[in-house]
Design a protein around this motif. Structure first.
Motif, PDB file in Angstrom:
ATOM      1  N   MET A 191      30.248 103.391  20.719  1.00 47.12           N
ATOM      2  CA  MET A 191      30.779 103.870  19.446  1.00 47.12           C
ATOM      3  C   MET A 191      32.293 103.719  19.403  1.00 47.12           C
ATOM      4  SD  MET A 191      30.342 104.939  16.421  1.00 47.12           S
ATOM      5  CE  MET A 191      28.673 105.585  16.194  1.00 47.12           C
ATOM      6  N   ARG A 192      32.971 103.985  20.499  1.00 48.77           N
ATOM      7  CA  ARG A 192      34.419 103.802  20.548  1.00 48.77           C
ATOM      8  C   ARG A 192      34.786 102.353  20.241  1.00 48.77           C
ATOM      9  NH1 ARG A 192      36.084 107.441  25.707  1.00 48.77           N
ATOM     10  NH2 ARG A 192      36.957 109.207  24.577  1.00 48.77           N
ATOM     11  N   GLY A 193      34.026 101.423  20.801  1.00 53.86           N
ATOM     12  CA  GLY A 193      34.303 100.013  20.551  1.00 53.86           C
ATOM     13  C   GLY A 193      34.191  99.665  19.087  1.00 53.86           C
ATOM     14  N   TYR A 194      33.186 100.241  18.415  1.00 51.05           N
ATOM     15  CA  TYR A 194      33.010  99.972  16.986  1.00 51.05           C
ATOM     16  C   TYR A 194      34.122 100.611  16.176  1.00 51.05           C
ATOM     17  CZ  TYR A 194      30.980  99.970  12.308  1.00 51.05           C
ATOM     18  OH  TYR A 194      30.783  99.806  10.963  1.00 51.05           O
ATOM     19  N   LEU A 195      34.440 101.868  16.453  1.00 52.10           N
ATOM     20  CA  LEU A 195      35.449 102.576  15.669  1.00 52.10           C
ATOM     21  C   LEU A 195      36.847 102.005  15.881  1.00 52.10           C
ATOM     22  CD1 LEU A 195      34.240 106.271  16.153  1.00 52.10           C
ATOM     23  CD2 LEU A 195      33.895 104.789  14.161  1.00 52.10           C
ATOM     24  N   ALA A 196      37.061 101.372  17.022  1.00 51.12           N
ATOM     25  CA  ALA A 196      38.382 100.802  17.305  1.00 51.12           C
ATOM     26  C   ALA A 196      38.641  99.513  16.541  1.00 51.12           C
ATOM     27  CB  ALA A 196      38.524 100.552  18.806  1.00 51.12           C
ATOM     28  N   CYS A 197      37.598  98.952  15.982  1.00 49.66           N
ATOM     29  CA  CYS A 197      37.697  97.702  15.231  1.00 49.66           C
ATOM     30  C   CYS A 197      37.375  98.002  13.765  1.00 49.66           C
ATOM     31  CB  CYS A 197      36.700  96.684  15.797  1.00 49.66           C
ATOM     32  SG  CYS A 197      36.699  95.078  14.990  1.00 49.66           S
ATOM     33  N   GLU A 198      37.909  97.218  12.850  1.00 53.17           N
ATOM     34  CA  GLU A 198      37.665  97.462  11.432  1.00 53.17           C
ATOM     35  C   GLU A 198      36.525  96.618  10.881  1.00 53.17           C
ATOM     36  OE1 GLU A 198      41.282  97.020   9.282  1.00 53.17           O
ATOM     37  OE2 GLU A 198      42.215  98.808  10.180  1.00 53.17           O
ATOM     38  N   ALA A 199      35.767  95.967  11.747  1.00 57.88           N
ATOM     39  CA  ALA A 199      34.683  95.089  11.303  1.00 57.88           C
ATOM     40  C   ALA A 199      33.565  95.880  10.636  1.00 57.88           C
ATOM     41  CB  ALA A 199      34.130  94.310  12.481  1.00 57.88           C
ATOM     42  N   PHE A 200      32.846  95.221   9.752  1.00 58.74           N
ATOM     43  CA  PHE A 200      31.729  95.831   9.023  1.00 58.74           C
ATOM     44  C   PHE A 200      30.575  96.171   9.963  1.00 58.74           C
ATOM     45  CE2 PHE A 200      27.671  95.340   6.807  1.00 58.74           C
ATOM     46  CZ  PHE A 200      27.845  96.137   5.677  1.00 58.74           C
ATOM     47  N   ALA A 201      30.112  95.207  10.726  1.00 61.60           N
ATOM     48  CA  ALA A 201      28.883  95.350  11.507  1.00 61.60           C
ATOM     49  C   ALA A 201      29.152  95.465  13.000  1.00 61.60           C
ATOM     50  CB  ALA A 201      27.950  94.164  11.256  1.00 61.60           C
ATOM     51  N   GLY A 202      28.415  96.352  13.640  1.00 59.58           N
ATOM     52  CA  GLY A 202      28.395  96.384  15.091  1.00 59.58           C
ATOM     53  C   GLY A 202      27.578  95.217  15.618  1.00 59.58           C
ATOM     54  N   PRO A 203      27.513  95.033  16.937  1.00 55.06           N
ATOM     55  CA  PRO A 203      26.831  93.855  17.493  1.00 55.06           C
ATOM     56  C   PRO A 203      25.343  93.791  17.179  1.00 55.06           C
ATOM     57  CG  PRO A 203      27.417  95.420  19.221  1.00 55.06           C
ATOM     58  CD  PRO A 203      28.122  95.865  17.989  1.00 55.06           C
ATOM     59  N   TYR A 204      24.669  94.937  17.113  1.00 54.33           N
ATOM     60  CA  TYR A 204      23.227  94.914  16.868  1.00 54.33           C
ATOM     61  C   TYR A 204      22.926  94.645  15.394  1.00 54.33           C
ATOM     62  CZ  TYR A 204      23.163  96.840  21.547  1.00 54.33           C
ATOM     63  OH  TYR A 204      23.358  97.018  22.907  1.00 54.33           O
ATOM     64  N   LEU A 205      23.702  95.217  14.501  1.00 51.46           N
ATOM     65  CA  LEU A 205      23.511  94.922  13.082  1.00 51.46           C
ATOM     66  C   LEU A 205      23.828  93.462  12.794  1.00 51.46           C
ATOM     67  CD1 LEU A 205      22.810  95.883  10.256  1.00 51.46           C
ATOM     68  CD2 LEU A 205      25.185  96.640   9.980  1.00 51.46           C
ATOM     69  N   ALA A 206      24.828  92.921  13.460  1.00 50.74           N
ATOM     70  CA  ALA A 206      25.167  91.504  13.276  1.00 50.74           C
ATOM     71  C   ALA A 206      23.967  90.616  13.599  1.00 50.74           C
ATOM     72  CB  ALA A 206      26.364  91.135  14.151  1.00 50.74           C
ATOM     73  N   ASP A 207      23.273  90.926  14.689  1.00 48.24           N
ATOM     74  CA  ASP A 207      22.068  90.166  15.050  1.00 48.24           C
ATOM     75  C   ASP A 207      21.052  90.186  13.915  1.00 48.24           C
ATOM     76  OD1 ASP A 207      23.160  89.729  17.522  1.00 48.24           O
ATOM     77  OD2 ASP A 207      21.855  91.114  18.594  1.00 48.24           O
ATOM     78  N   GLN A 208      20.858  91.362  13.322  1.00 48.13           N
ATOM     79  CA  GLN A 208      19.812  91.548  12.324  1.00 48.13           C
ATOM     80  C   GLN A 208      20.144  90.898  10.991  1.00 48.13           C
ATOM     81  OE1 GLN A 208      16.901  93.340  13.026  1.00 48.13           O
ATOM     82  NE2 GLN A 208      17.590  93.529  15.123  1.00 48.13           N
ATOM     83  N   LEU A 209      21.423  90.754  10.667  1.00 47.76           N
ATOM     84  CA  LEU A 209      21.816  90.249   9.345  1.00 47.76           C
ATOM     85  C   LEU A 209      21.697  88.742   9.210  1.00 47.76           C
ATOM     86  CD1 LEU A 209      24.971  92.419   8.487  1.00 47.76           C
ATOM     87  CD2 LEU A 209      22.604  92.707   7.701  1.00 47.76           C
ATOM     88  N   LEU A 210      21.684  88.023  10.314  1.00 42.16           N
ATOM     89  CA  LEU A 210      21.694  86.561  10.246  1.00 42.16           C
ATOM     90  C   LEU A 210      20.481  85.999   9.514  1.00 42.16           C
ATOM     91  CD1 LEU A 210      22.956  85.763  13.849  1.00 42.16           C
ATOM     92  CD2 LEU A 210      24.251  85.539  11.720  1.00 42.16           C
ATOM     93  N   LEU A 211      19.287  86.487   9.837  1.00 43.19           N
ATOM     94  CA  LEU A 211      18.075  85.924   9.247  1.00 43.19           C
ATOM     95  C   LEU A 211      17.976  86.188   7.746  1.00 43.19           C
ATOM     96  CD1 LEU A 211      15.466  84.384   9.585  1.00 43.19           C
ATOM     97  CD2 LEU A 211      14.365  86.488  10.381  1.00 43.19           C
ATOM     98  N   PRO A 212      18.114  87.437   7.269  1.00 42.52           N
ATOM     99  CA  PRO A 212      18.029  87.633   5.824  1.00 42.52           C
ATOM    100  C   PRO A 212      19.113  86.894   5.049  1.00 42.52           C
ATOM    101  CG  PRO A 212      18.701  89.662   6.923  1.00 42.52           C
ATOM    102  CD  PRO A 212      18.239  88.727   7.979  1.00 42.52           C
ATOM    103  N   MET A 213      20.306  86.816   5.591  1.00 40.18           N
ATOM    104  CA  MET A 213      21.363  86.096   4.882  1.00 40.18           C
ATOM    105  C   MET A 213      21.067  84.602   4.810  1.00 40.18           C
ATOM    106  SD  MET A 213      25.037  87.867   5.682  1.00 40.18           S
ATOM    107  CE  MET A 213      25.436  89.466   4.934  1.00 40.18           C
ATOM    108  N   ALA A 214      20.508  84.051   5.875  1.00 40.59           N
ATOM    109  CA  ALA A 214      20.144  82.634   5.840  1.00 40.59           C
ATOM    110  C   ALA A 214      19.071  82.378   4.796  1.00 40.59           C
ATOM    111  CB  ALA A 214      19.667  82.178   7.216  1.00 40.59           C
ATOM    112  N   LEU A 215      18.087  83.266   4.713  1.00 41.39           N
ATOM    113  CA  LEU A 215      17.010  83.100   3.741  1.00 41.39           C
ATOM    114  C   LEU A 215      17.473  83.396   2.323  1.00 41.39           C
ATOM    115  CD1 LEU A 215      14.036  84.616   5.765  1.00 41.39           C
ATOM    116  CD2 LEU A 215      14.647  82.208   5.449  1.00 41.39           C
ATOM    117  N   ALA A 216      18.576  84.121   2.183  1.00 40.08           N
ATOM    118  CA  ALA A 216      19.150  84.383   0.865  1.00 40.08           C
ATOM    119  C   ALA A 216      19.982  83.202   0.377  1.00 40.08           C
ATOM    120  CB  ALA A 216      20.009  85.639   0.906  1.00 40.08           C
ATOM    121  N   GLY A 217      20.206  82.246   1.242  1.00 41.83           N
ATOM    122  CA  GLY A 217      20.998  81.087   0.857  1.00 41.83           C
ATOM    123  C   GLY A 217      22.421  81.139   1.350  1.00 41.83           C
ATOM    124  N   GLY A 218      22.765  82.205   2.072  1.00 42.75           N
ATOM    125  CA  GLY A 218      24.110  82.322   2.608  1.00 42.75           C
ATOM    126  C   GLY A 218      24.586  83.749   2.604  1.00 42.75           C
ATOM    127  N   GLY A 219      25.807  83.933   3.046  1.00 40.39           N
ATOM    128  CA  GLY A 219      26.397  85.266   3.093  1.00 40.39           C
ATOM    129  C   GLY A 219      27.516  85.291   4.109  1.00 40.39           C
TER     130      GLY A 219
END
Length: 337
Positions: A268-296
């Motif tokens: 959690m410290r690693g996530y809060l120390a950065c201003e990025a939207f997604a943590g590493p596990y959410l990043a993994d999950q977002l790739l497939l739906p965004m690809a099927l949506a045509g991008g993102g």
């Protein structure tokens, strides 16, 4: 037929799940060799077999080599059909990973579906139910897919016996940008335990409060019925206007409650120390739906080998490349398509 070497990249089960999901969506058959070659126990495990069986059931597909321990499989898709489905892993294998395999194909089907998934709901090395419900599915809904998930019964490793129910209403997935978290709305820590001494949860919460100075109201324990255990998980949640991050620590034999909590605190410290939207596990999950949506596009902390491997598999099927670009401040921009 698409050929994939399962030892490439991170060499785990995600290759199998994403390949089967993409095969159903695109209609392209796939052969995977060296399945999970980089794991301590290579080949298909029970939860992977159940995930592929689920893919076969919803998509009138066939699969050669579909047995526990198999390192070589050939998946031939049919037509995905909406409906009511029930799948049981039979052990504490992850229900969330089975859902990961069938969710996108069913979101693109011709009608609504209902899933009942039985097995593990809180497992090491897979997203717990709370992450699916609060972190991942809200983003899918923003893209246009209507998915509601309910936790009926907890299932901890090694006993399992959990149950989740998922309602899926198809909708055209639209590309979105997820660049900022928005306003901070609150934090919490919850130590779930069943069939174990309360002192374990108390020690975990004590570590969290010392590390973050979170209030007593923000840190709490929840005891589950004994027959849902034994098991323990510490869930840390940071809620923002546009995203919720959940990290977890799982109790293990021989690992102290303090160490479990410190691991979750570090993530959690690693996530809060950065201003990025997604943590590493959410990043993994977002790739497939965004690809099927045509991008993102979204921002994340340092991309994992897991994410880069998923991007490679997606490109093989969908022809959409994923770019990982480091930005000032340590975040990375991930652009699909």
């Amino acid at each position: 037929m698409i050929e994939i070497d399962g030892s490439e990249g991170e060499g785990g089960g995600q290759i199998v799940r994403n390949a089967c999901a993409l095969s159903l969506v695109t209609g392209e058959p796939v052969r995977i060799t060296n399945v999970r070659a980089k794991r301590s126990k290579p080949g298909l495990m029970r939860q992977h077999v159940t995930a592929i069986e689920a893919a076969c059931a919803i998509g009138s597909a066939t699969c050669e080599g579909l047995v526990v321990g198999s390192s070589d499989l050939t998946f031939r898709p049919g037509r995905v059909a909406a409906g009511d489905y029930r799948f049981s892993v039979g052990t504490a294998g992850s229900t969330g990973l089975v859902l990961q395999t069938v969710l996108m194909p069913l979101l693109l089907a011709d009608g609504s579906s209902r899933l009942v998934l039985e097995g593990g709901t809180h497992n090491m090395l897979s997203p717990p139910f709370e992450f699916i419900e609060r972190s991942f599915l809200p983003i899918v809904r923003r893209m246009g897919g209507q998915v509601e998930a309910r936790l009926v019964r907890h299932g901890f490793y090694p006993r399992g016996g959990g149950r989740i129910e998922v309602d899926i209403t198809p909708g055209a997935l639209q590309p979105i940008e997820c660049l900022t978290r928005g306003e901070a709305l609150g934090v919490s820590a919850c130590a779930l335990f069943a069939g174990l001494p309360m002192s374990i949860a108390e020690r975990e919460i004590a570590v969290v409060r010392k590390a973050f100075d979170w209030s007593e109201r923000e840190c709490f324990m929840r005891e589950l019925p004994v027959d849902q255990g034994p098991g323990n998980i510490l869930l840390l949640e940071a809620k923002f206007e546009h995203v919720t991050e959940i990290v977890s620590g799982f109790a293990q034999l021989g690992v102290t409650a303090e160490r479990v909590a410190k691991t979750a605190v570090g993530r959690m410290r690693g996530y809060l120390a950065c201003e990025a939207f997604a943590g590493p596990y959410l990043a993994d999950q977002l790739l497939l739906p965004m690809a099927l949506a045509g991008g993102g596009v979204f921002t994340t902390v340092k991309p994992s080998e897991h994410a880069r491997t998923a991007a490679t598999v997606i490109e093989r099927f969908a022809g959409r490349r994923t770019r990982f670009e480091q930005q000032a401040g340590g975040a990375h921009a991930v652009t699909i398509g």
